[in-house]
Design a protein around this motif. Sequence first.
Motif, PDB file in Angstrom:
ATOM      1  N   TYR A   1      -2.726   2.704  -3.137  1.00  0.00           N
ATOM      2  CA  TYR A   1      -3.160   3.703  -4.109  1.00  0.00           C
ATOM      3  C   TYR A   1      -4.447   4.396  -3.673  1.00  0.00           C
ATOM      4  N   ILE A   2      -5.288   3.672  -2.929  1.00  0.00           N
ATOM      5  CA  ILE A   2      -6.560   4.258  -2.498  1.00  0.00           C
ATOM      6  C   ILE A   2      -6.295   5.389  -1.508  1.00  0.00           C
ATOM      7  N   PHE A   3      -5.393   5.148  -0.547  1.00  0.00           N
ATOM      8  CA  PHE A   3      -5.140   6.144   0.493  1.00  0.00           C
ATOM      9  C   PHE A   3      -3.818   6.889   0.319  1.00  0.00           C
ATOM     10  N   ARG A   4      -2.997   6.473  -0.643  1.00  0.00           N
ATOM     11  CA  ARG A   4      -1.649   7.068  -0.829  1.00  0.00           C
ATOM     12  C   ARG A   4      -0.935   7.125   0.530  1.00  0.00           C
TER      13      ARG A   4
ATOM     14  N   GLY B   1     -12.434   3.975   7.143  1.00  0.00           N
ATOM     15  CA  GLY B   1     -11.993   4.211   5.766  1.00  0.00           C
ATOM     16  C   GLY B   1     -13.052   4.896   4.924  1.00  0.00           C
TER      17      GLY B   1
ATOM     18  N   PRO C   1      -4.079  -2.745  -2.775  1.00  0.00           N
ATOM     19  CA  PRO C   1      -4.767  -1.567  -3.335  1.00  0.00           C
ATOM     20  C   PRO C   1      -4.815  -0.373  -2.381  1.00  0.00           C
ATOM     21  N   LEU C   2      -4.659  -0.635  -1.079  1.00  0.00           N
ATOM     22  CA  LEU C   2      -4.697   0.469  -0.105  1.00  0.00           C
ATOM     23  C   LEU C   2      -3.574   1.471  -0.360  1.00  0.00           C
TER      24      LEU C   2
ATOM     25  N   ALA D   1     -12.354  -8.410  -0.408  1.00  0.00           N
ATOM     26  CA  ALA D   1     -11.274  -9.360  -0.721  1.00  0.00           C
ATOM     27  C   ALA D   1     -10.588  -9.824   0.557  1.00  0.00           C
ATOM     28  N   GLY D   2     -10.428  -8.904   1.506  1.00  0.00           N
ATOM     29  CA  GLY D   2      -9.793  -9.249   2.779  1.00  0.00           C
ATOM     30  C   GLY D   2     -10.616 -10.229   3.580  1.00  0.00           C
TER      31      GLY D   2
ATOM     32  N   VAL E   1      -4.244  -9.139  -0.793  1.00  0.00           N
ATOM     33  CA  VAL E   1      -5.573  -8.500  -0.719  1.00  0.00           C
ATOM     34  C   VAL E   1      -5.501  -7.029  -0.305  1.00  0.00           C
ATOM     35  N   THR E   2      -4.433  -6.599   0.335  1.00  0.00           N
ATOM     36  CA  THR E   2      -4.403  -5.218   0.847  1.00  0.00           C
ATOM     37  C   THR E   2      -3.591  -4.245   0.003  1.00  0.00           C
TER      38      THR E   2
ATOM     39  N   ALA F   1     -13.403   0.983  -4.876  1.00  0.00           N
ATOM     40  CA  ALA F   1     -12.161   0.201  -4.803  1.00  0.00           C
ATOM     41  C   ALA F   1     -11.866  -0.206  -3.359  1.00  0.00           C
ATOM     42  N   PHE F   2     -12.117   0.701  -2.432  1.00  0.00           N
ATOM     43  CA  PHE F   2     -11.870   0.407  -1.017  1.00  0.00           C
ATOM     44  C   PHE F   2     -12.789  -0.712  -0.534  1.00  0.00           C
TER      45      PHE F   2
ATOM     46  N   THR G   1     -11.691  -3.969  -1.784  1.00  0.00           N
ATOM     47  CA  THR G   1     -10.495  -4.432  -1.054  1.00  0.00           C
ATOM     48  C   THR G   1     -10.908  -5.087   0.264  1.00  0.00           C
TER      49      THR G   1
ATOM     50  N   ARG H   1     -12.805   5.639  -5.760  1.00  0.00           N
ATOM     51  CA  ARG H   1     -11.953   5.281  -4.619  1.00  0.00           C
ATOM     52  C   ARG H   1     -12.753   4.494  -3.588  1.00  0.00           C
ATOM     53  N   LEU H   2     -13.985   4.931  -3.345  1.00  0.00           N
ATOM     54  CA  LEU H   2     -14.833   4.264  -2.357  1.00  0.00           C
ATOM     55  C   LEU H   2     -15.151   2.840  -2.797  1.00  0.00           C
TER      56      LEU H   2
ATOM     57  N   ILE I   1     -12.794   8.633   3.160  1.00  0.00           N
ATOM     58  CA  ILE I   1     -12.935   8.857   1.724  1.00  0.00           C
ATOM     59  C   ILE I   1     -14.097   9.813   1.442  1.00  0.00           C
TER      60      ILE I   1
ATOM     61  N   ASN J   1     -13.837  10.258  -6.191  1.00  0.00           N
ATOM     62  CA  ASN J   1     -14.086   9.782  -4.831  1.00  0.00           C
ATOM     63  C   ASN J   1     -14.924   8.518  -4.852  1.00  0.00           C
TER      64      ASN J   1
END
Lengths: 195, 427
Positions: B155-158, B98, B152-153, A15-16, B149-150, A8-9, A12, A5-6, B102, A2
């Motif tokens: 895989y992060i959230f499937r 988000g 990865p979402l 990056a946006g 840029v998006t 990585a989120f 992201t 994942r956090l 998570i 987790n």
Amino acid sequence: MNKIRLIAFLLTVIAGMAYPVYKIIKIEYPEQVPSVYRFRCGAIDPYDPFRGRFVTLRTLPDRIPADQTTYHYGENVYATLGVDSDGMATVVSLSKTPPASEFITVKYKRHGVAFEDNETVDRKKQWHFFELPFQRFYLNEKHAPEAENIVAKLTRGDTKQCVLKVKVYADGNAVIEDLEIKGQSLQKYLQNKTK
Amino acid sequence: MSWKNYKFMEWLVKELPQLRENAVIDQTVEERLREHYQSQLNAAPPPQKYLVSVLAVFGACLICLGMILLIAFNWDMLPKSLRLGIAFVPLLSATVLGVFTIVKKKDNRWREASAVSVMAGVITLTALISQIYHLSGTLAEFMSLILAVTFPLLYIFRSYTFAGCYCFGLFAFVESNNPLLNLLFLLPLLLFLIWNLLRNDINSYPVTFSRWLSLPVALFVVISMKSDALLGVIAFVTLFYVFGTFYRDHEAPVFYDRGIYLHHKPWLFCGWLGITLLLLFGWHTLPSRILTGDIFLPLILVLSSFLITGILAIRERSDEMAAGVLTMILFFLCIIYVDDRQLAGWLCHALLLGFGVFAVVRGIRARRMEIFNIGMLQISSLVIYRFFSADFDLFWRAMGFMAIGAIFVVANIVVNRASKKDNGGVK
């Protein structure tokens, strides 16, 4: 898992935000104060579902007399800027490397005869055609059709009546500051028109 | 079994009294079977659960679209600094959502909504900056930034809704002349699809969704190939047909249904349809048009598809798969090497006739109505095409039609007799 994942989120999301923040910093806090140039233009009015209504600008100049240099279609070339006797921006020359004086990056279109020259005998007059990097002026969707009509009417005659004010930065980037109609900002011109 | 056929369980539970009356099973067995399956039916997720998920995702998508349109209104009466601040609000809100999803390990509805709202937040932020500063740029450039840029979402959230949005965004690149760039943007989605397709529960909703999503992805690849699109179509049709057959043969063989279950077998249907259309019309393409330009990548795609499907057909010892692969290989050779278009047409139609007859015979032997129907459809399509073709004069066309019609009638009688003798009906 987790935690990964956090992280990585969050990366992201960062990056946006990176490109918009970079653009804001570059435009609002440049290393050197940008110069302001005034370009003549004509217009057409389409629609972008993400960014709203805008006026498409056919910014001038879009050509210079051709020299011996060869460019490819779509190639980014450097246009050295100058100012004419009316105070309007002109393009003095094109080059493949950044020149010493102020310049902007333009997209090369073609080499050839200008359409209006087809009626004359002299086909030896060749031009380099290019596209300036400011094509759109975004505005409230209610004003866009009217703005397009005004610009279309004005640019049929004297293209000096519709002028695009552009800030040119030291690295060749250019940002539109305002669209002026008969010396007035477009917003103000439309407001005065409705009164 | 990992996949539960609740419809079959309900049917079985209803059949139990009749089976007991006919002395197929005794009362003890009936009670034990009823107890066993009824407990599973009681534990089954209610249909409303899926409806709630779909509504949640749909609602999130509509909110995001409304947000984008609201931003696009262009609030130029507000000061620039305020507009810049507002630009960040959607993305920051989506970020909070988000993080909450998570950290609290929320279910798939939250994951789907989070992924879509973050994407919408990035779109609105980038779009607003472009609007405020009047930045130029094409749709392709805009989408390339968003997708880069998006991704990865995925895989992060499937998130499958996000996968659909990502696929939709890919079509902004169809005009691009850079196939490697297209492949680069396609890669994250492709890996996500393959990851889902390799799951064991091949009849689950994620796998079914992935099968459906692979169709627009294939379309994107084919359109991007421009003049070499036919090679792309050949490759994907072969892959869809063989893998569709593979999935059909490996699905939970609990209950055979008549006809084609389209929502579970889009690949098989597309494969069959693709083979039929290619053999009917594809031979019109001239070899010179196929072999011009840079065809290295398209050729690699076609040959890889033949290799993968050939290996699978041999491994599965499936004559159906082998017939499909062989037909496509012969079609490919025909359009490349046969210069005479008339001859190429005849060869392709002969292939289609052979493939159709093979399907009909296979359907009869295996008692599979769907295969039989497809074979008949293929032959019928060929017949209709030839009916309107002026290659033969009317007399010979008439003779040919009557002969084929007689064969159909005889085949129908034979199948009917065989199914009556069998007394199990045709599956």
